[in-house]
Design an enzyme around this catalytic site. Structure first.
Site, PDB file in Angstrom:
ATOM      1  N   HIS A  57      68.469 -13.847  22.341  1.00 29.53           N
ATOM      2  CA  HIS A  57      67.957 -12.910  23.350  1.00 29.53           C
ATOM      3  C   HIS A  57      67.120 -11.812  22.696  1.00 29.53           C
ATOM      4  CE1 HIS A  57      68.358 -10.692  27.269  1.00 29.53           C
ATOM      5  NE2 HIS A  57      68.098  -9.667  26.462  1.00 29.53           N
ATOM      6  N   GLU A  58      67.664 -11.182  21.646  1.00 33.91           N
ATOM      7  CA  GLU A  58      66.912 -10.115  20.981  1.00 33.91           C
ATOM      8  C   GLU A  58      65.711 -10.667  20.224  1.00 33.91           C
ATOM      9  OE1 GLU A  58      67.528  -7.158  21.755  1.00 33.91           O
ATOM     10  OE2 GLU A  58      69.411  -7.599  22.778  1.00 33.91           O
ATOM     11  N   GLY A  97      65.892  20.238  28.733  1.00 37.45           N
ATOM     12  CA  GLY A  97      65.859  20.165  27.274  1.00 37.45           C
ATOM     13  C   GLY A  97      64.565  20.596  26.634  1.00 37.45           C
ATOM     14  N   THR A  98      63.597  21.066  27.421  1.00 40.58           N
ATOM     15  CA  THR A  98      62.306  21.442  26.836  1.00 40.58           C
ATOM     16  C   THR A  98      62.289  22.875  26.318  1.00 40.58           C
ATOM     17  OG1 THR A  98      61.567  21.926  29.092  1.00 40.58           O
ATOM     18  CG2 THR A  98      60.929  19.806  28.156  1.00 40.58           C
ATOM     19  N   GLY A 112      59.921  22.848  33.752  1.00 47.40           N
ATOM     20  CA  GLY A 112      59.851  21.762  32.788  1.00 47.40           C
ATOM     21  C   GLY A 112      61.074  20.878  32.862  1.00 47.40           C
ATOM     22  N   PRO A 113      61.006  19.680  32.278  1.00 43.76           N
ATOM     23  CA  PRO A 113      62.155  18.767  32.273  1.00 43.76           C
ATOM     24  C   PRO A 113      63.331  19.382  31.513  1.00 43.76           C
ATOM     25  CG  PRO A 113      60.133  17.648  31.604  1.00 43.76           C
ATOM     26  CD  PRO A 113      59.833  19.112  31.619  1.00 43.76           C
TER      27      PRO A 113
END
Length: 619
Positions: free
Chosen positions: A426-427, A207-208, A204-205
């Site tokens: 921009h935002e 932090g899972t 798993g990735p």
């Protein structure tokens, strides 16, 4: 007693020895002038000596002139007067009116100090040799234990983590509960002819919760649990890794049934023959020994191997075959229900305000893994403590979400009014374009306060989790990302470097659509280029081109066309909603941050929806 304390003792003994030797030398030290007893007798007869002090066999002579002092020695076989008379000194010469003769009583410590002065150097030398021998013996023991396993053993009597402490991975827990049940009641499975799984690979990735789930298995099974990292096998010395593997499995066999957990197994389990030159290096020896221990001739023991990795693609095929790692348990990013369950685990024992709704927080954190959610709850608790609150409120959780995504606020950053106006437009450009596009994620917050490396940010979170990404959705995201650059060009008739990250993401997304996902009508549903990975040199070092230069030119033109089309679409939408763009930007300049409700108050949902997204034109 450790080696540091032994060193202190040796230094203390040396210090005492120096003091004793100094005392002895001071006790034996006299004047710089040494006389023979014959010279002393001659000076007595000449009337030059005023005092004669007898201290054992040592004589201290004091002269009349200039209070000069000297030392001499007598023999221990006879008295001083007898020896002086031998040299012609008469009783008249020793008249008390002419010379004072003082006899000091013998000191009880003088003999001891004298003896120590002779014996102590030999004692110090012997102590030094003993100390060096002990150090060498300790180094020898360390060398002998260098090939021993460094696995940490947990008995399982007092578990700190159980399955109740792991949430969001229900399918993985079900898979591992069978392993726990086999360790608890092996006869139940053996009676039906089932054999114990040799290995379980957690994939798993980062932090899972792979390591946390392994700890929970240890706590549930109640059997000895050996934990070691893959990097702890290999050292600079040849053969140490294989020796540690043998020692680890020897320990496990003595404590069978048990569990052996190898964290980050890709450190030693990488595919063999993938190094430079395909050499048979130390890692391969370690891997070979692990393969033999897992499924060799002598493996008829109740030992379950658990391993965790986030890169199963680089593991050796022999390690993944049935009989070694029989099961592969996948821990993916949790969905909204999984995130809510994980949040419930992490908020235990923490005072929450009454308005906190964990389901809302779970919906606000798409893509977060267990480690992110734990960090989110911890950041919220820290913020509440910093604000001197008795409980954690919704504002702390909202702030912590933004801190985890973008980093802490940088309110102290000083920028000019002109730059602040550019950032605001921009935002506002991002927010307005995303707000009017039907497939875009809803805007949750717009701010021109710097966070991390960003001068401002527009937070748009999806309403629901997605596992598939549609072509129209990807094109919509590209339009939203280019809204900031389009706003700068429309309002200021100039562009800045503030959109560098937006352009990078858009370019990568467009190239992925063309080369990896087959989302180009012109190029067709094909994958262009094969990624080649040199396992010991890093990820995606090179890419094998399986297409011609003519095709490469067409790919570049297609990518450029998609990006330009998205940019023109963003400009068209901003020109259509220029009034709303100015209103949002001006409000940002006033209060710096707009929430979802404040933004929708300024710019309600348009009555005329944008009629879908135009088809992506291809060359």
């Amino acid at each position: 007693m450790n080696s540091r304390n032994q060193s202190y003792i040796v230094y203390l003994l040396l210090f005492i020895a120096i003091i004793v030797m100094a005392v002895v030398s001071l006790n034996q030290r006299g004047s710089t002038e040494d006389l023979t007893l014959n010279q002393v007798a001659a000076d007595i007869k000449a009337g030059k000596i005023s005092e004669l002090v007898e201290d054992e066999n040592r004589l201290q002579v004091k002269y009349v002139e200039n209070a000069r002092e000297a030392v001499s020695n007598k023999e221990s076989s006879s008295s001083l007067i007898e020896q002086l008379s031998y040299y012609g000194v008469t009783q008249e010469d020793l008249n008390p009116e002419k010379i004072q003769i003082v006899i000091k009583p013998p000191s009880p410590w003088l003999g001891v100090l004298t003896a120590l002065g002779y014996i102590l150097p030999f004692l110090i030398l012997g102590g030094a040799f003993f100390f060096i021998f002990r150090q060498a013996q300790g180094s020898n023991n360390a060398a002998m234990s260098f090939g021993k396993s460094r696995a940490r053993m947990f008995t399982g009597d007092h578990p700190t983590v159980t399955f109740q402490d792991v949430a969001g991975v229900e399918e993985a827990k079900e898979e591992l509960k069978e392993v726990v049940e086999f360790l608890r009641e092996p006869q139940k499975f053996i009676a039906l002819g089932a054999r114990i799984p040799k290995g379980v690979l957690l994939v798993g990735p980062p932090g899972t919760g792979k390591t946390l789930l392994a700890k929970a298995v240890s706590g549930e099974a109640g059997v000895p649990f050996f934990s070691i990292s893959g990097s702890e096998f290999v050292e600079m010395f040849v053969g140490v890794g294989a020796s540690r593997v043998r020692d680890l499995f020897d320990q496990a066999k003595r404590h069978s049934p048990c569990i052996v957990f190898v964290d980050e197994i890709d450190a030693v389990g990488r595919q063999r023959g993938a190094g430079l030159g395909g050499s048979h290096d130390e890692r391969e020896q370690t891997l070979n020994q692990m393969l033999v221990e897992m499924d060799g001739f002598d493996t008829d023991t109740n030992i379950i191997i658990m391993a965790a990795t986030n890169r199963p693609d680089i593991l050796d095929p022999a390690l993944l075959r049935p009989g070694r790692f029989d099961r592969r348990v996948v821990l993916d990013r949790p969905d909204v229900r999984g995130r809510e369950a994980i949040l419930k685990v992490h908020v235990k024992g923490k005072p929450l305000a009454a308005e906190i709704d964990l389901s809302v927080l779970a919906k606000s954190t798409p893509g977060f893994v267990g480690a992110d959610l734990e960090n989110l709850v911890n950041e919220a608790a820290i913020l509440a403590a910093r604000r001197n609150k008795k409980s954690i409120t919704q504002s702390e959780f909202e702030e912590s979400i933004e801190r985890v995504i973008a980093g802490p606020e940088r309110k102290s950053r000083l920028i000019s009014k002109e730059e602040k106006k550019i950032v605001a437009y921009h935002e506002a450009g991002h927010a307005v374009v995303m707000h009017v596009l039907p497939n875009a994620d809803p805007v949750q917050k717009v701010s021109i306060i710097a966070r991390g490396m960003m001068g401002g940010y527009t937070l748009a979170l999806p309403a629901e989790d997605r596992t598939l990404m549609a072509k129209k959705k990807m094109f919509t995201e590209m339009i939203g990302l280019l809204g900031g650059r389009a706003a700068e060009e429309i309002v200021f008739d100039d562009i800045t470097s503030g959109a560098s990250n937006d352009i990078e993401r858009v370019s990568k997304m467009a190239r992925t659509m063309v080369m990896r996902l087959g989302m180009s009508d012109k190029m067709g549903p094909m994958v262009y280029g094969q990624k080649e990975e040199l396992i010991f040199l890093g990820r995606e070092i090179s890419e094998q081109r399986d297409y011609s230069e003519n095709v490469a030119e067409k790919i570049d033109q297609e990518v450029r066309e998609i990006v330009n089309q998205a940019y023109q679409e963003a400009k068209k939408l901003l020109l259509q909603y220029r009034v709303q763009l100015d209103a949002v930007a001006n409000r940002l300049l006033e209060i710096e941050t707009l929430s979802k409700d404040e933004f929708e108050t300024i710019f309600p949902h348009p009555t005329e929806k944008v009629s879908g997204i135009p088809t992506i034109q291809t060359i």
